[in-house]
Design a protein around this motif. Structure first.
Motif, short mmCIF file in Angstrom:
data_model
loop_
_atom_site.label_atom_id
_atom_site.label_comp_id
_atom_site.label_asym_id
_atom_site.label_seq_id
_atom_site.Cartn_x
_atom_site.Cartn_y
_atom_site.Cartn_z
N GLN A 19 0.81 -1.21 0.00
CA GLN A 19 0.00 0.00 0.00
C GLN A 19 0.85 1.27 0.00
N ARG A 20 2.14 1.13 0.23
CA ARG A 20 3.04 2.29 0.30
C ARG A 20 4.23 2.02 -0.61
N ILE A 21 4.46 2.93 -1.56
CA ILE A 21 5.52 2.77 -2.56
C ILE A 21 6.46 3.97 -2.48
N ALA A 22 7.76 3.70 -2.46
CA ALA A 22 8.76 4.77 -2.54
C ALA A 22 9.40 4.68 -3.92
N PHE B 43 5.73 7.80 -1.98
CA PHE B 43 6.76 8.55 -1.29
C PHE B 43 7.92 8.80 -2.24
N ILE B 44 8.44 10.02 -2.22
CA ILE B 44 9.55 10.39 -3.10
C ILE B 44 10.70 10.96 -2.26
N VAL C 85 9.35 11.32 1.43
CA VAL C 85 8.19 12.08 1.88
C VAL C 85 7.00 11.81 0.97
N LYS C 86 5.82 11.91 1.56
CA LYS C 86 4.59 11.57 0.86
C LYS C 86 4.26 12.60 -0.21
N ALA D 15 8.01 8.70 5.29
CA ALA D 15 7.65 7.28 5.23
C ALA D 15 8.10 6.48 6.45
N LEU D 16 9.31 6.70 6.91
CA LEU D 16 9.83 5.85 7.99
C LEU D 16 9.28 6.21 9.36
#
Length: 139
Positions: A48-51, A77-78, A91-92, A121-122
């Motif tokens: 559900q969370r991608i960097a 997140f980039i 960061v989102k 993110a972390l």
């Protein structure tokens, strides 16, 4: 250590030369292949969370991946790095369209301003594995 630095520098120069020799059509083809393989991967499908990095002109282009992240309702997140530092936060990003509003760095890369308003993110997600054995499967 000097030999290792020298070898890394030579490898980087060789890779830069090879990338520069690729045609625009070949770069687009490789971008499509990488994007399709990533998006089809079960780990990508289930998370559900991608960097993801924002690409430079001579890299795999990540715009399609970023758009897919948002189309699937995932969080994106980039990177945001600090000048003259090895530190980087992920960061989102609120939308794929928001990328165009981000300020440019000295490397001509868009990244969120360091105003502290973005979710990092972390600090908001599940803890990362503590050892490589617990880490992701990158096959």
């Amino acid at each position: 250590m000097a030999a290792l630095r020298s070898a890394k520098k030579a490898l980087r120069l060789e890779m830069k030369r090879r990338v520069a020799a690729l045609s625009d059509a070949e770069k687009r083809r490789q971008t499509e292949v990488v994007s399709r393989r990533l998006i089809a991967h079960p780990k990508y499908q289930n998370c559900q969370r991608i960097a993801v990095f924002l690409s430079m002109a001579d890299e795999i282009q990540t715009e399609y991946i970023i758009k897919d992240v948002f189309q699937r309702g995932k969080e994106c997140f980039i990177p945001r790095y600090k000048s003259r530092s090895n530190h980087m936060d992920m960061v989102k990003l609120c939308s794929a369209e928001a990328i165009q509003q981000l300020p440019l760095t000295s490397w001509n890369i868009r990244q969120p301003a360091a105003d502290g308003s973005q979710e990092e993110a972390l600090t908001t997600g599940k803890a990362l594995p503590q050892s490589p054995a617990e880490g992701p499967d990158w096959r």
